[in-house]
Design an enzyme around this catalytic site. Structure first.
Site, short mmCIF file in Angstrom:
data_model
loop_
_atom_site.label_atom_id
_atom_site.label_comp_id
_atom_site.label_asym_id
_atom_site.label_seq_id
_atom_site.Cartn_x
_atom_site.Cartn_y
_atom_site.Cartn_z
N GLU A 66 -9.21 0.30 52.65
CA GLU A 66 -10.37 -0.30 51.98
C GLU A 66 -11.66 0.52 52.08
OE1 GLU A 66 -9.88 -4.96 52.51
OE2 GLU A 66 -9.33 -3.85 54.30
N LEU A 99 0.87 -1.18 0.00
CA LEU A 99 0.00 0.00 0.00
C LEU A 99 0.90 1.23 0.00
CD1 LEU A 99 -2.75 1.42 0.38
CD2 LEU A 99 -2.49 1.09 2.85
C1 LIG Z 1 -2.61 -0.37 22.67
C2 LIG Z 1 -3.21 -0.35 21.30
C3 LIG Z 1 -4.31 0.45 21.09
C4 LIG Z 1 -4.90 0.47 19.83
N1 LIG Z 1 -6.00 1.23 19.67
C5 LIG Z 1 -6.63 1.22 18.48
C6 LIG Z 1 -7.81 1.98 18.31
O1 LIG Z 1 -8.27 2.69 19.21
N2 LIG Z 1 -8.43 1.89 17.11
C7 LIG Z 1 -7.95 1.12 16.11
O2 LIG Z 1 -8.53 1.09 15.04
N3 LIG Z 1 -6.82 0.42 16.23
C8 LIG Z 1 -6.16 0.43 17.40
N4 LIG Z 1 -5.02 -0.31 17.56
C9 LIG Z 1 -4.53 -1.11 16.43
C10 LIG Z 1 -3.29 -0.50 15.71
O3 LIG Z 1 -2.68 0.47 16.47
C11 LIG Z 1 -3.63 0.14 14.41
O4 LIG Z 1 -4.23 -0.79 13.57
C12 LIG Z 1 -2.44 0.79 13.72
O5 LIG Z 1 -2.87 1.71 12.79
C13 LIG Z 1 -1.51 -0.19 13.06
O6 LIG Z 1 -0.41 0.50 12.52
P1 LIG Z 1 1.10 0.02 12.67
O7 LIG Z 1 1.93 0.92 11.89
O8 LIG Z 1 1.48 -0.10 14.08
O9 LIG Z 1 0.99 -1.42 12.06
P2 LIG Z 1 2.07 -2.56 11.98
O10 LIG Z 1 1.92 -3.46 13.17
O11 LIG Z 1 3.42 -2.02 11.76
O12 LIG Z 1 1.54 -3.31 10.69
C14 LIG Z 1 0.22 -3.79 10.65
C15 LIG Z 1 -0.06 -4.62 9.40
O13 LIG Z 1 -0.19 -3.80 8.27
C16 LIG Z 1 0.67 -4.25 7.23
N5 LIG Z 1 1.15 -3.07 6.51
C17 LIG Z 1 1.56 -1.92 7.09
N6 LIG Z 1 1.90 -1.04 6.14
C18 LIG Z 1 1.70 -1.65 4.95
C19 LIG Z 1 1.87 -1.24 3.60
N7 LIG Z 1 2.31 -0.05 3.30
N8 LIG Z 1 1.55 -2.12 2.65
C20 LIG Z 1 1.12 -3.35 2.93
N9 LIG Z 1 0.95 -3.79 4.19
C21 LIG Z 1 1.24 -2.95 5.17
C22 LIG Z 1 1.75 -5.01 7.95
O14 LIG Z 1 2.38 -5.93 7.12
C23 LIG Z 1 0.98 -5.63 9.08
O15 LIG Z 1 0.38 -6.82 8.69
C24 LIG Z 1 -4.39 -0.33 18.78
C25 LIG Z 1 -3.26 -1.12 19.00
C26 LIG Z 1 -2.67 -1.13 20.25
C27 LIG Z 1 -1.47 -2.00 20.48
#
Ligand SMILES: Cc1cc2nc3c(=O)[nH]c(=O)nc-3n(C[C@H](O)[C@H](O)[C@H](O)COP(=O)(O)OP(=O)(O)OC[C@H]3O[C@@H](n4cnc5c(N)ncnc54)[C@H](O)[C@@H]3O)c2cc1C
Ligand code: FES
Ligand code: FES
Length: 1359
Positions: free
Chosen positions: A1291, A434
């Site tokens: 408590e 993506l």
């Molecule tokens: C404590 C906590 C709270 C959260 N709260 C929320 C919330 O409130 N709402 C919510 O919707 N989500 C939440 N999430 C989920 C998460 O944070 C999100 O989905 C976040 O946007 C994922 O992004 P990342 O960069 O960390 O993903 P990563 O873990 O780095 O990657 C996620 C996935 O996407 C794929 N990917 C990433 N970029 C690309 C690309 N360019 N092309 C193809 N594949 C790709 C990766 O291969 C992987 O499979 C939470 C997670 C945690 C741990």
């Protein structure tokens, strides 16, 4: 790239350059800091980004803008490999007690914002990062930065107060706003002067006249700390960004390759490199924030051999403003998305940015700040979680994605229903990447809104969320296109067909749209997440809100065509808005003439607060590694009730680094038996498992990662055994219980037959996970010479651990020492259940003759160690027409779990607490501890008392409703007073509940506000308020008579310093601080000369557990006794030379060969325990009283609620330390607020705990505490039965949070009455959003409730 040389990681930590050529890509920054760099200030609380204990600041230099960016991040999720060319700042890097404290460290400590201290470094680092970005923030900024930080001890108020001093709001909320406010002067408030000069609205005691309660106007203070002691915050003193990082742009552009034993990690620097890597490894994971991938690896057993970090690829990191909208590179973080959209909203016409505004509102509640700083927009889209917060909005907005692969080039995908192909699947192919996400501008004739309802407002995933968009034909109210997209309503984001083109935006569209949604959004009872009817109700409630909001906008445009919203309808469209929290704390000052040296009654800071704030305070897992130390990982049962047919650890044993695997056969059967009172448990399950999470084995290996991986390889074969008893109802059916026990008073049958009215009811109060921030941690160090064992343990009860370890090893207690420095919270959860974890490692350490350590992961801790007992209460009450109680009959059933543990005592405490503060001549209470196949439930702050009182308050409020009488009037009429007797015939002395009650009424301005609530409810249909006044009484002493004893040991050294030891443990409550205060008063020396090092069974033997709120009373008297002995011995020297002073007296006594070491002992007099067989005894030495008023507001369409204000008056006698006592009141109340409104344990029908971490189990966060929180300690109420006239406090305040529950119930009752539902209704605890919404009841909820019987297995059951 793959064949190229491996890269060397260059990273700066606290300004120091590190170069590491052997970085393992699987290692997180947290592990790297704690294990490799031995920087243990950064804590592990959950490992899943949900608690903030691991918060650090990461800084990077942007060579294009020439700017340094600082952001907070969760070290537990950040791969260290992702930090090449960055600077990491930890709590150790910003200040220390040895050099110079950072202002954030100092202020949280001095403001009493650090109790157990385990959350404190994370709090400090969130604040530090905020200050680095904005040295003069607002309180709203503080709130935004802290959504990802949890504290289980303080109730957040003191943390906010400490940090408020940095903000532009410094003069408000915590002070009266006057330029010479006592808070700013830090001198103490001249109440008389203030009463004369400012009206009640302006002074610190906002609203109610808290100064003048009961006519007491002097000797009161609000000043818990002196802000003048705060060193000024000087940003120029902050650690500088390493200049070298500015000089090496290549570090940020380089291709990188890191390879570990299991994972290879690439950081390409161009799109073509990224695409070819992806072509080569279609299964490779692209990792940006690692907030999804990290969770999958840690908790879902996924392994990804190839990881690719795309943050160096320009196309994926840039933001472009196009004609159609804003195009974000897929790796752009959510914080950058937020900033960009905000700038657009601020600069473009409103109509163009309606989609952006909705996304911004959604991002406000997305994860915590740390998550948004690192997680990328692309990660959220590609993960395609059915509860993604962004996908419903992006899908409704018609966002466009650009994807690319090496083979097929570029293509564009529109995010619509066809994009989501299944659970966490979409149309992006494995080899594709993506690249960009285009979020379009909205149009003039278009409206867009987002909705989200979660269990907790902040940092929580959605139960249901939605994006809704409608476009109208130009200059009409006729629909051109309507798109709605929902999360949480199926395995994917769903877009039900809403083909209403050509329809007017009117009530008929609303009606058909609602029915259509319900048809298209079916959910079966087994749907993951449960709450099926609520979710359906939410979906249509959101649609209703959307309909109204749009109608409101249309009516402005076409006033003649579209009716304006009524006031009520406008209320329904309102969204939650942040308000700055306010608070007051009032307490009695020390009497005039008290020596300035004497700290009793003064708000002394927690003795180790500064060490906690700087990360210097040591917890078990921070202890340095011993040579040859091993690590343990537990093998747990996955069945609730089953015979173990076989165990196979061959794969685990084959793993390199595994030392040994232990099972029951490694221990003599008799020594395998354990338990805290009954020996009804096993260290390792031998034949049968009786709950999921029971310990079957232990893998011991060279390190944690190896041990944990190996433990997952152990295979167990089971054969299920019947019956499997999970719920209280199952146990009642099977008659599976300990007990019953009964307490009788008067003649209950006669009482009922003489009662003009009799009511019956039933209520369930759910359990509660302790969620101490530090999970169970233990270190067993065998002594080679005598076969003994030193156990460093996070336990509240070192004596029990010592006894059980000795038993397991077959040695005498004198060979085992259990040592406790401090705990990161306990709350009862570490009183006995810690032994399920400490015993296996002691067995292993003894056999292997090597130290063994263990610290449980959060999910393990939650699974193994039990919770507060869920209770079912059945009550029957008789009363007169005037509202006088004549008879009560109550039955309690507690879900005790699979072993007796302390459940029998918990049930008995509930029984002894059932009277709360009411008289009644004829009472019977019967208690059952139900034996089920859940992990053994255990002590938790209140020890059954809160549940016991809750049923009584349910009974009382239902009686008042039945009689149509004001609840307060009924309570007051039946309220106890001095001279009354309890239902167990203990006579009440110095009963202060009526004083607390009257004072809190005055403080809260209760009657005036009650009228205002009634007016509000008459004027509002979709929002209702409730205000509730509630009293409490809590009996103090251990019910087992033998436990009411305590010991202490005082050593005075020749330099005059004092080493104090006592049998109690420090878990944040400030026990050590209070004991130092006691010793300081008796020895007449400054508190700074007294030190408590730790609690250890070789210093004070046979100590009672630190529990039952009783430790200050017990150990305070023992310390007093020991110090008196010392003073008696010094007396001749003092008399001889009265002016010489402490040091000289001590020296002289030493030279005179006088022992300067003394033990102290105390046993509580006047208590006998309660004999249930004989029905007599005096179980309590005295009672602690309090009263609270809470006002709440409920959104009847979503079930959301806010606690607007709480006032508490608490009787703590003459407080030993008002800061610590107020901390206990606020912390206890906040924990109770979690118990009664938020925290919900969910078990599968098979007995598997489904809520196993902060992601699924929600404790209160910063936003959940009352927006205004005023606490007063009752003045002029000395208690002759405890040390220096004080009272126990740990408590008792917890139960006052039931005022929140009952206020919510009152608000619901108002909604129900208006809608024609019975205002007398059963309402179980906790008052979750689901329960609130469904109890409000309306046409939408009725429509969403299916009448057809759903026979599928429910996702979860109420235990
Ligand atoms: C404590 C906590 C709270 C959260 N709260 C929320 C919330 O409130 N709402 C919510 O919707 N989500 C939440 N999430 C989920 C998460 O944070 C999100 O989905 C976040 O946007 C994922 O992004 P990342 O960069 O960390 O993903 P990563 O873990 O780095 O990657 C996620 C996935 O996407 C794929 N990917 C990433 N970029 C690309 C690309 N360019 N092309 C193809 N594949 C790709 C990766 O291969 C992987 O499979 C939470 C997670 C945690 C741990
Ligand atoms: S340990 Fe990292 S957020 Fe909890
Ligand atoms: S002080 Fe915050 S968790 Fe203990």
């Amino acid at each position: 790239m793959e064949r190229g040389p491996l890269s060397t990681l260059v990273l700066f930590v606290n300004g120091k350059k590190l170069e590491d050529a052997e970085v393992d890509p699987e290692v997180t920054l947290l592990t790297y800091l704690r294990q490799k760099l031995r920087l243990c200030g950064t804590k592990l609380g959950c490992g899943e980004g949900g608690c903030g204990a691991c918060t650090v600041m990461i800084s990077k230099y942007d060579h294009t803008t020439d700017k340094v960016e600082h952001y907070s991040a969760n070290a537990c999720l950040t791969p260290v490999a992702s930090l090449h060319g960055r600077a990491v700042t930890t709590v150790e890097g910003i200040g220390s007690t040895k050099t110079r404290l950072h202002a954030a460290q100092e202020r949280i400590a001095l403001a009493h914002g650090s109790q157990c201290g385990f959350c404190t470094p994370g709090m400090v680092m969130s604040m530090y990062t905020l200050l680095r970005n904005n040295p003069r923030p607002t309180m709203a900024d503080v709130d935004e930065y802290f959504a990802g930080n949890l504290c289980r001890c303080t109730g957040y108020r003191p943390i906010l107060e400490g940090f408020r001093s940095f903000t532009t709001d410094a003069a408000t909320g915590g002070s009266c706003g006057r330029s010479d406010c006592c808070r700013k002067r830090g001198k103490g408030c001249d109440i008389k002067e203030m009463n004369g000069e400012v009206n009640g609205e302006m002074n610190c005691e906002v609203n109610g006249d808290v100064n003048n309660v009961n006519g007491v106007t002097d000797n009161i203070s609000h000043v818990l700390y002196d802000t003048e002691e705060f060193q000024p915050y000087d940003p120029s003193q902050d650690i500088i960004f390493p200049p070298e990082l500015k000089l090496h742009p290549e570090w940020q552009r380089q291709n990188l390759v890191f390879r570990g034993p299991r994972v290879s990690y690439f950081r390409p620097s161009s799109l073509s490199q990224l695409l070819s890597l992806k072509a080569e490894h279609p299964g490779a994971r692209i990792v940006v924030g690692n907030t999804e991938v990290g969770i999958e690896v840690k908790f879902k057993n996924q392994t990804y051999p190839v990881l690719i970090n795309p943050t160096n690829v320009v196309e994926l990191t840039k933001v472009a403003l196009t004609k159609e909208g804003v195009a974000f590179g897929a790796s752009v973080t959510l914080s950058v998305v937020e900033g960009t959209l905000r700038r657009q909203v601020n600069s473009l016409p409103e109509y163009r940015t309606r989609i952006f505004t909705a996304i911004l509102e959604m991002l406000r509640w997305f994860g915590g700040k740390q998550i948004r700083n690192t997680a990328a927009i692309g990660g959220n889209i590609v993960t395609s979680s059915p509860i993604s917060d962004l996908n419903p909005l992006l899908a409704a907005a018609g966002a466009r994605l650009t994807v690319r692969s090496a083979e097929f080039g570029e293509r564009e995908i529109v995010m619509d229903q066809s994009f989501f192909t299944g659970y966490r699947r979409n149309t992006i192919r494995p080899e594709e990447v993506l690249v960009t996400v285009l979020i379009p501008y909205s149009q003039k004739n278009e409206y867009f809104l987002g909705f989200k309802q979660s269990r907790r407002r902040e940092d929580d995933i959605a139960i249901v969320n939605a994006g809704m968009r409608v476009r109208f034909l130009q200059e009409t109210a006729v629909v051109e296109r309507l798109v709605v997209a929902f999360g949480g309503m199926g395995p994917t984001t769903v877009l039900p067909l809403m083909d209403y083109e050509g329809r007017s935006w009117d009530s008929s569209l609303l009606e058909t749209g609602t029915s259509r949604l319900l048809q298209e959004l079916p959910l079966s009872a087994s749907a993951p997440g449960g709450m099926v009817e609520y979710r359906r109700t939410l979906a249509v409630s959101f649609f209703f809100k959307f309909y109204l909001s749009v109608r409101g906008r249309l009516s402005e445009q076409f006033p003649s065509l579209v009716a304006a919203l009524t006031e009520e309808e406008q209320e329904a469209t309102k969204v939650y808005r942040y308000t700055t929290p306010r608070s007051t704390q009032l307490f009695q000052t020390v009497p005039p003439g008290q020596s300035a040296l004497d700290p009793i009654g003064r708000p002394l800071t927690h003795a180790s607060a500064l060490q906690q704030a700087t990360g210097e305070a040591l917890y078990v897992d921070d202890l340095p590694r011993f040579k040859g130390e091993l690590y343990g990982a537990l093998v747990l049962s996955s069945r609730a009730h089953a015979r173990i047919l076989s165990t196979d650890a061959s794969d685990a044993r084959r793993m390199e680094g595994v030392e040994r695997v232990f099972f029951a056969e490694d221990l003599e059967a008799e020594r395998n038996k354990t338990g805290c009172i009954l020996l009804d448990e096993e260290i390792f399950a031998s034949d049968t498992v009786t709950c999921v999470g029971q310990v079957i084995g232990l893998v011991v290996a060279k390190d944690q990662a190896t041990a944990q991986r190996a433990a997952k390889l152990v295979r167990i074969e089971y054969e299920d055994v019947k019956p499997r008893i999970i719920t209280i109802q199952d146990a009642i059916r099977e008659k599976s219980w300990w007990g019953p026990w009964t307490i009788h008073q008067g003649d209950v049958e006669q009482g009922f037959s003489a009662s003009p009215h009799v009511l019956e009811g039933e209520m369930h109060v759910g359990g509660q996970e302790h969620f101490y921030l530090e999970t169970n941690a233990h270190l067993a160090v065998p002594r080679c010479e005598d076969g003994g064992m030193d156990v460093f343990s996070s336990t509240q009860n070192p004596t029990l651990t010592q006894q059980l370890v000795a038993r397991a090893l077959g040695i005498a207690c004198n060979r085992v020492t259990c040592r406790v420095k401090r705990m990161g919270g306990g709350f009862g959860g570490k009183e006995t259940r810690n032994n399920s974890v400490s015993l296996p490692i002691c067995v292993a350490a003894s056999v292997l003759k090597r130290p063994v350590r263990i610290m449980l992961d959060r999910d393990e801790d939650m699974q193994i160690t039990g919770t507060r007992h869920p209770f079912l209460g059945r009550w029957k009450v008789g009363f007169t027409a005037e509202g006088v109680f004549t008879a009560m009959d109550v039955e309690f059933y507690a879900n005790a779990g699979c072993s007796a543990n302390q459940s029998l005592e918990v049930v008995q405490k509930a029984m002894l607490s059932m009277d709360n503060v009411y008289r009644c001549k004829n009472r019977r209470v019967t208690g059952y501890a139900c034996k089920t196949n859940l992990p053994s439930n255990t002590a938790f702050r209140g020890f059954g008392g809160p549940q016991g009182m809750m049923f009584t308050e349910d009974m009382v409020s239902r009686t008042a409703d039945f009689l149509g009488m004001a609840h307060d009037e009924l309570r007051r009429k039946n309220m106890i007073d001095s001279g009354d007797v309890t239902h167990f015939e203990q006579s009440l002395e110095r009963c202060t509940v009526r004083r607390c009650w009257d004072d809190v009424i005055a403080q809260a301005n209760y009657h005036t506000r009650r009228e205002a609530v009634e007016r509000f409810n008459k004027a509002n249909k979709y929002r209702k308020r409730g205000i509730y006044l509630l009293p409490t009484k809590f009996g103090i002493a251990f019910s087992d008579l033998s436990l009411n004893q305590a010991g202490a040991l005082v050593h005075v050294y020749t330099d005059g310093s004092v080493l104090l030891t006592h049998g109690g443990t420090e878990m944040g409550q400030g026990l050590h601080t209070k004991m130092i205060q006691v010793a300081s008063r008796v020895l007449r020396i400054p508190a700074s000369r007294i030190y408590i090092s730790e609690t250890s069974t070789d210093k004070v033997p046979n100590a009672t557990s630190t529990a039952a709120s009783f430790s200050s009373d017990l150990y305070g008297m023992a310390v007093l006794n020991a110090c008196n002995t010392i003073m008696n011995r010094l007396e001749p020297y003092i008399s001889k030379n009265p002016k010489a002073g402490w040091d000289k007296w001590v020296k002289a006594a030493y030279l005179g060969r006088v022992s300067l070491s003394a033990t102290g002992f105390h046993k509580t007099s006047g208590v006998t325990g309660f004999d249930f067989e004989m029905q007599k005894g005096i179980p309590f030495t005295y009672f602690t009283y309090g009263a609270a008023v809470t006002e709440v507001e409920v959104d009847c369409l979503t079930g959301d609620h806010s606690v607007l204000r709480t006032d508490i008056v608490m009787d703590v006698g003459d407080s030993l330390n008002p800061a610590l006592d107020i901390g206990q009141v606020e912390g206890g109340f906040t924990q109770g607020l979690g118990l009664f409104t938020l925290e919900e344990l969910r078990f599968s029908p098979e007995g598997v705990l489904l809520t196993r971490g902060p992601g699924a189990y929600k404790i209160p966060g910063f936003q959940d505490i009352p927006r205004e929180f005023n606490v007063s300690l009752l003045r002029g109420a000395p208690n002759p039965r405890a040390i220096f006239s004080s009272k126990a406090i740990g408590e008792p305040p917890l139960f006052l949070a039931s005022s929140v529950f009952l206020a919510i119930k009152e608000a619901i009752a108002s909604a129900r009455a208006e809608r024609g539902f019975d205002p007398l209704f059963r309402f179980d605890s906790p008052a979750t959003a689901e329960r609130i919404r469904m109890a409000c009841g309306d046409a939408l909820a009725r429509m969403a409730t299916t009448d057809t019987e759903d026979t599928s297995k429910p996702w979860s059951v109420t235990v």
